[in-house]
Design an enzyme around this catalytic site. Structure first.
Site, PDB file in Angstrom:
ATOM      1  N   ALA A 149     -30.511  -9.738  -9.469  1.00 12.08           N
ATOM      2  CA  ALA A 149     -31.213 -11.027  -9.516  1.00 12.08           C
ATOM      3  C   ALA A 149     -32.182 -11.130  -8.336  1.00 12.08           C
ATOM      4  CB  ALA A 149     -30.192 -12.156  -9.461  1.00 12.08           C
TER       5      ALA A 149
ATOM      6  N   GLY B 297     -26.937 -12.013 -12.353  1.00 12.06           N
ATOM      7  CA  GLY B 297     -27.983 -12.947 -12.750  1.00 12.06           C
ATOM      8  C   GLY B 297     -27.391 -14.138 -13.477  1.00 12.06           C
ATOM      9  N   SER B 298     -28.200 -14.740 -14.328  1.00  8.59           N
ATOM     10  CA  SER B 298     -27.772 -15.970 -15.007  1.00  8.59           C
ATOM     11  C   SER B 298     -26.722 -15.686 -16.076  1.00  8.59           C
ATOM     12  CB  SER B 298     -28.986 -16.628 -15.662  1.00  8.59           C
ATOM     13  OG  SER B 298     -29.556 -15.720 -16.588  1.00  8.59           O
ATOM     14  N   THR B 299     -25.978 -16.723 -16.414  1.00 11.78           N
ATOM     15  CA  THR B 299     -24.988 -16.605 -17.490  1.00 11.78           C
ATOM     16  C   THR B 299     -25.694 -16.286 -18.812  1.00 11.78           C
ATOM     17  OG1 THR B 299     -23.453 -18.040 -16.356  1.00 11.78           O
ATOM     18  CG2 THR B 299     -23.240 -17.941 -18.750  1.00 11.78           C
TER      19      THR B 299
ATOM     20  N   GLU C 165     -21.802 -10.460 -12.763  1.00 11.34           N
ATOM     21  CA  GLU C 165     -21.812 -11.414 -11.639  1.00 11.34           C
ATOM     22  C   GLU C 165     -22.815 -12.498 -11.990  1.00 11.34           C
ATOM     23  OE1 GLU C 165     -19.851 -11.399  -9.169  1.00 11.34           O
ATOM     24  OE2 GLU C 165     -19.142  -9.345  -8.947  1.00 11.34           O
ATOM     25  N   LEU C 166     -22.334 -13.601 -12.543  1.00  9.80           N
ATOM     26  CA  LEU C 166     -23.261 -14.575 -13.143  1.00  9.80           C
ATOM     27  C   LEU C 166     -23.238 -15.914 -12.402  1.00  9.80           C
ATOM     28  CD1 LEU C 166     -22.285 -13.564 -16.787  1.00  9.80           C
ATOM     29  CD2 LEU C 166     -24.033 -12.553 -15.312  1.00  9.80           C
TER      30      LEU C 166
ATOM     31  N   CYS D  49     -25.928 -17.928  -5.552  1.00  3.33           N
ATOM     32  CA  CYS D  49     -24.947 -18.104  -6.623  1.00  3.33           C
ATOM     33  C   CYS D  49     -23.781 -18.942  -6.116  1.00  3.33           C
ATOM     34  CB  CYS D  49     -24.467 -16.755  -7.123  1.00  3.33           C
ATOM     35  SG  CYS D  49     -23.992 -15.650  -5.799  1.00  3.33           S
ATOM     36  N   THR D  50     -23.551 -18.914  -4.790  1.00  9.55           N
ATOM     37  CA  THR D  50     -22.443 -19.671  -4.207  1.00  9.55           C
ATOM     38  C   THR D  50     -22.892 -21.018  -3.605  1.00  9.55           C
ATOM     39  OG1 THR D  50     -22.764 -18.431  -2.166  1.00  9.55           O
ATOM     40  CG2 THR D  50     -21.027 -17.635  -3.644  1.00  9.55           C
TER      41      THR D  50
ATOM     42  N   ALA E 117     -20.150 -14.923   1.527  1.00 15.66           N
ATOM     43  CA  ALA E 117     -18.866 -14.220   1.431  1.00 15.66           C
ATOM     44  C   ALA E 117     -18.939 -12.987   2.315  1.00 15.66           C
ATOM     45  CB  ALA E 117     -18.589 -13.818  -0.006  1.00 15.66           C
TER      46      ALA E 117
HETATM   47  P1  NAD Z   1     -31.887 -13.757 -14.451  1.00 15.05           P
HETATM   48  O1  NAD Z   1     -30.714 -13.794 -15.337  1.00 15.05           O
HETATM   49  O2  NAD Z   1     -33.133 -14.421 -14.907  1.00 15.05           O
HETATM   50  O3  NAD Z   1     -32.278 -12.226 -14.137  1.00 15.05           O
HETATM   51  C1  NAD Z   1     -31.393 -11.352 -13.496  1.00 15.05           C
HETATM   52  C2  NAD Z   1     -31.740  -9.920 -13.835  1.00 15.05           C
HETATM   53  O4  NAD Z   1     -31.393  -9.672 -15.206  1.00 15.05           O
HETATM   54  C3  NAD Z   1     -33.222  -9.586 -13.709  1.00 15.05           C
HETATM   55  O5  NAD Z   1     -33.352  -8.295 -13.169  1.00 15.05           O
HETATM   56  C4  NAD Z   1     -33.696  -9.634 -15.159  1.00 15.05           C
HETATM   57  O6  NAD Z   1     -34.835  -8.833 -15.407  1.00 15.05           O
HETATM   58  C5  NAD Z   1     -32.486  -9.080 -15.885  1.00 15.05           C
HETATM   59  N1  NAD Z   1     -32.352  -9.467 -17.292  1.00 15.05           N
HETATM   60  C6  NAD Z   1     -32.539 -10.693 -17.825  1.00 15.05           C
HETATM   61  N2  NAD Z   1     -32.256 -10.669 -19.154  1.00 15.05           N
HETATM   62  C7  NAD Z   1     -31.868  -9.410 -19.458  1.00 15.05           C
HETATM   63  C8  NAD Z   1     -31.463  -8.768 -20.650  1.00 15.05           C
HETATM   64  N3  NAD Z   1     -31.396  -9.426 -21.808  1.00 15.05           N
HETATM   65  N4  NAD Z   1     -31.152  -7.448 -20.601  1.00 15.05           N
HETATM   66  C9  NAD Z   1     -31.199  -6.774 -19.433  1.00 15.05           C
HETATM   67  N5  NAD Z   1     -31.604  -7.330 -18.275  1.00 15.05           N
HETATM   68  C10 NAD Z   1     -31.926  -8.641 -18.271  1.00 15.05           C
HETATM   69  O7  NAD Z   1     -31.402 -14.359 -13.039  1.00 15.05           O
HETATM   70  P2  NAD Z   1     -32.258 -14.711 -11.752  1.00 15.05           P
HETATM   71  O8  NAD Z   1     -33.071 -15.941 -12.007  1.00 15.05           O
HETATM   72  O9  NAD Z   1     -32.943 -13.506 -11.198  1.00 15.05           O
HETATM   73  O10 NAD Z   1     -31.087 -15.057 -10.706  1.00 15.05           O
HETATM   74  C11 NAD Z   1     -30.455 -16.285 -10.627  1.00 15.05           C
HETATM   75  C12 NAD Z   1     -29.107 -16.275 -11.303  1.00 15.05           C
HETATM   76  O11 NAD Z   1     -28.311 -15.202 -10.817  1.00 15.05           O
HETATM   77  C13 NAD Z   1     -28.290 -17.517 -11.025  1.00 15.05           C
HETATM   78  O12 NAD Z   1     -27.662 -17.926 -12.203  1.00 15.05           O
HETATM   79  C14 NAD Z   1     -27.273 -17.059 -10.000  1.00 15.05           C
HETATM   80  O13 NAD Z   1     -26.104 -17.836  -9.955  1.00 15.05           O
HETATM   81  C15 NAD Z   1     -27.013 -15.667 -10.467  1.00 15.05           C
HETATM   82  N6  NAD Z   1     -26.450 -14.842  -9.416  1.00 15.05           N
HETATM   83  C16 NAD Z   1     -25.120 -14.560  -9.476  1.00 15.05           C
HETATM   84  C17 NAD Z   1     -24.541 -13.813  -8.466  1.00 15.05           C
HETATM   85  C18 NAD Z   1     -23.073 -13.517  -8.471  1.00 15.05           C
HETATM   86  O14 NAD Z   1     -22.664 -12.639  -7.729  1.00 15.05           O
HETATM   87  N7  NAD Z   1     -22.271 -14.165  -9.279  1.00 15.05           N
HETATM   88  C19 NAD Z   1     -25.312 -13.326  -7.395  1.00 15.05           C
HETATM   89  C20 NAD Z   1     -26.683 -13.625  -7.389  1.00 15.05           C
HETATM   90  C21 NAD Z   1     -27.241 -14.388  -8.410  1.00 15.05           C
END
Ligand code: NAD
Length: 517
Positions: A166, A247-249, A269-270, A303-304, A467
Site C-alpha cells: 500500500a 491494502g484496502s479490504t 493485511e487490510l 492502518c492502525t 507496532a
Molecule cells: P489499495 O487497496 O488501494 O492498494 C494497495 C495495493 O494493492 C496497491 O499496490 C494496488 O495497486 C494493489 N491492488 C489493488 N487492487 C488490486 C487487485 N485487484 N489485484 C492486485 N493488486 C491490487 O490500498 P491503499 O490505498 O494503497 O492503502 C490504504 C489501505 O491499506 C487502507 O485500507 C489501510 O488500512 C491498508 N493498510 C493495511 C495495513 C495492514 O497491515 N493491515 C498496512 C498498511 C495499509
C-alpha cells in the site's frame, strides 16, 4: 524546482538512491522494460512531478518470472545463515542510506520526515530480526510410535513470493515481508503502490547493489510497477505459491479470491477501524497524547490510526475538551519541516473521501466539534492538506463503521461497565488494532481476555497506532487474518515437511497391518 523540494535537496536524495533526475523515464537497477506506458509520481507535499517509472507489461512480467525462478534454484541451496549474512549487509546499506530514503518516503508519500526516517529504521530493525532468524528456522522432533524410527519436521522455502504493498508504508511493509522470505530461502517479486513507485525503485537499487557485491543473481529481488492490473499478473499466476497483499479490504477480497481459486496461499493485511476505550480510571493526559498521535499521525493514513474513541460518560467532557484543545495546537504543513505535526493526504481522491465522510457524519446525526477543511494558500498548493477533524457520533453510524483513510476522529460515549465499551469496540467489520486506557487491573485484563478485544493487536495504556517489529503484526475479520514481521510469522513463507526415517531392516506398517509377502 520548488522551494519545498529544495528544503531537503531532492536532487541529492535521488542521486544517493540511484534514481535519475526528475521525470527521466526508466529507473535504473531493474529489468529493462519493453513497455512504453509511464507511471508518474507526484508529491502530495507540493504537487511537483518527482519522477516516473515504466509500467510492467505482461511480457516484462514473464521475463521477471523467469529470472526469479532461476534465482530461486540457487538461493534455496545457500545455507540459511549465509542468506542471513546477505540480509545483514542489506541492513547496513540501509543504515547508510537512511536519511536519503527517509526523505524520499516523506516527499513521495507525504508523511513527516521523522515518520519517514522511522519507517526506514523499521526496515533496519527487521533486517536484524531476520539475521537472527536465519539461524532459528526450527522444526520439531516427534517420538515415532514404531520402533527404530525417527520423526521430525523441517521447513523448506516456498519459491517465488509476490508482495503487493500500500502507499502509506511504501518501504517498511516490503521489508517486513521480503527480509523474512529471503532468509527462508524464497525469492520475491514486489509491486509497490502506484502512488509511491519511486520508493520501490530506490529500495530495489539498494538490494541490487548488495546482491551484485555478493555475486548473487539479481532475480532474488524483483520489482514490477503499475496498478491493480499488474498486481493481477501475480495473484492469478500459479507459479507464485504465496501472495502477501497489504491494502484496502476491497482489494483484499479480490486478491483472496484470485489466489484461492488456484489454491495458492495469501497473507492479507487490510483495513482497520481502530478504537481506544477510555474508562473512568484512565490517565487523561496519557489518553489525550495517545489519541491525538493515533488520530493525526501520518494524517490519519495508518492502518492502525485511531478512528474511534469510546469514552465513559463520567469523564467524557474532560477527555473531549483535552483533545479539542490539543487539536487547536496542531501545525499543518510541509512534512519535511520538523515543526509541523500533520502533512498532506496522499492525493485529491483522498481529500474528497475525507470531505464526503465529514458530510455523511453530519447527515447521520453527528456533531462536528473540530471543524475539518481543505487548506488553501501558500504552502498548501498541492490541494492535499486538510485539517484534522473530530465528530461526536453514534457507534452504529454507517460512516463510523467504515474506514475513512483521513484524520477524522469519532467520539463515542458509553455508560455502565467496560463490557459495554468492549462490545462497541468489537462491533465493526474490521479487527486490526485496539487499546484501552485504564489504571484498573480488572478492566485491563478483561480487555485482553477471551471476552475482550477481538483484534490482532490489543494494547493497554498506549494507543492503537504503530507496532514493534518483534511482534506478529496483523488483524482479524475484514483485516484479513494475516500476520507478518516478528514472532513466528516466518512460517507463512515456508512449507512444512514431516519426515519419518526407518533405521531398521524391518518395515512395520502403520495401524498394525500385516502383509504376507
Ligand atoms: P489499495 O487497496 O488501494 O492498494 C494497495 C495495493 O494493492 C496497491 O499496490 C494496488 O495497486 C494493489 N491492488 C489493488 N487492487 C488490486 C487487485 N485487484 N489485484 C492486485 N493488486 C491490487 O490500498 P491503499 O490505498 O494503497 O492503502 C490504504 C489501505 O491499506 C487502507 O485500507 C489501510 O488500512 C491498508 N493498510 C493495511 C495495513 C495492514 O497491515 N493491515 C498496512 C498498511 C495499509
Amino acid at each position: 524546482m520548488k522551494e519545498s523540494a529544495n528544503l531537503f535537496g531532492i536532487e541529492n536524495v535521488l542521486k544517493t538512491l540511484g534514481l535519475k533526475a526528475i521525470n527521466n523515464g526508466t529507473p535504473t537497477g531493474i529489468v529493462n522494460y519493453s513497455g512504453n506506458s509511464i507511471l508518474e509520481s507526484f508529491s502530495p507535499v507540493d504537487g511537483q512531478l518527482i519522477g516516473s517509472v515504466t509500467i510492467t507489461t505482461k511480457a516484462d512480467f514473464e521475463a521477471v518470472m523467469e529470472k526469479a525462478t532461476a534465482a530461486f534454484k540457487i538461493w534455496r541451496t545457500m545455507p540459511a545463515p549465509q542468506r542471513g549474512e546477505v540480509v545483514r549487509q542489506f541492513g547496513d546499506k540501509l543504515r547508510k542510506k537512511k536519511e536519503a530514503l527517509g526523505k524520499l518516503v516523506s516527499y513521495e508519500m507525504g508523511k513527516s520526515l521523522q515518520e519517514g526516517l522511522g519507517e526506514v529504521q523499521e526496515m533496519i530493525d527487521i533486517c536484524d530480526f531476520a539475521v537472527g532468524l536465519s539461524r532459528q528456522l526450527y522444526g520439531l522432533t516427534m517420538h515415532s510410535e514404531r520402533p527404530g524410527h525417527r520423526m521430525y519436521e523441517q521447513y523448506h522455502p516456498l519459491g517465488v513470493v509476490g508482495i503487493i504493498s500500500a502507499f502509506n508504508f511504501p518501504v517498511a511493509v516490503w521489508a517486513w515481508n521480503t527480509t523474512l522470505a529471503w532468509v527462508c530461502g524464497d525469492v520475491c517479486i514486489w509491486k509497490p503502490s502506484e502512488k509511491a513507485p519511486l520508493c520501490g525503485v530506490a529500495c530495489q537499487n539498494i538490494i541490487s547493489e548488495v546482491l551484485a557485491k555478493n555475486k548473487l543473481p539479481e532475480g532474488i529481488s524483483n520489482l514490477i510497477n503499475g496498478d491493480y492490473k499488474v498486481g493481477g499478473f501475480m495473484t492469478k499466476d500459479n507459479r507464485i505459491p504465496l501472495i502477501s497483499a497489504t491494502g484496502s479490504t476491497r482489494m483484499g477480497k479480490i486478491v483472496a479470491q484470485d489466489v484461492a481459486s488456484r489454491l495458492g496461499k495469501s497473507l492479507l493485511e487490510l483495513g482497520g477501524n481502530n478504537a481506544i476505550i477510555v474508562t473512568p480510571d484512565a490517565d487523561i493526559k496519557m489518553t489525550v497524547m495517545g489519541a491525538v498521535f493515533g488520530a493525526v499521525g501520518t494524517a490519519g493514513q495508518r492502518c492502525t490510526s485511531t478512528r474511534r474513541l469510546i469514552i465513559h460518560e463520567d469523564i467524557y467532557d474532560k477527555v473531549k475538551s483535552g483533545i479539542v484543545d490539543a487539536y487547536k495546537q496542531l501545525r499543518i504543513g510541509n512534512p519535511l519541516d520538523e515543526t509541523n505535526h500533520v502533512g498532506p493526504l496522499i492525493d485529491k481522491d483522498a481529500v474528497n473521501m475525507y470531505l464526503n465522510a465529514l458530510k455523511q457524519v453530519v447527515e447521520e446525526g453527528g456533531t462536528i466539534i473540530a471543524k475539518g477543511e481543505v487548506l488553501k494558500g501558500k504552502g498548501y498548493e498541492s490541494g492535499c492538506y486538510v485539517k484534522p477533524a473530530i465528530a461526536e457520533a453514534k457507534p452504529d453510524f454507517k460512516i463510523v463503521q467504515h474506514e475513512t483513510f483521513a484524520p477524522i476522529l469519532y467520539l463515542i460515549k458509553y455508560s455502565g461497565d467496560v463490557e459495554n465499551a468492549i462490545e462497541t469496540q468489537n462491533n465493526v467489520a474490521q479487527g486490526l488494532s485496539s487499546a484501552i486506557m485504564t489504571n484498573n487491573l480488572q478492566e485491563a485484563e478483561l480487555f485482553l481476555s477471551v471476552q475482550g478485544s477481538d483484534c490482532g493487536i490489543a494494547n493497554v495504556n498506549i494507543g492503537t497506532s504503530g507496532a514493534e517489529i518483534g511482534g506478529a503484526f496483523g488483524g482479524e475479520k475484514e483485516t484479513g487474518g494475516g500476520r507478518e514481521s516478528g514472532s513466528d510469522a516466518w512460517k507463512v513463507y515456508m512449507r512444512r515437511q514431516t519426515n519419518t526415517i526407518n533405521y531398521t531392516s524391518e518395515v512395520p506398517l502403520a495401524q498394525g497391518i500385516k502383509f504376507d509377502l
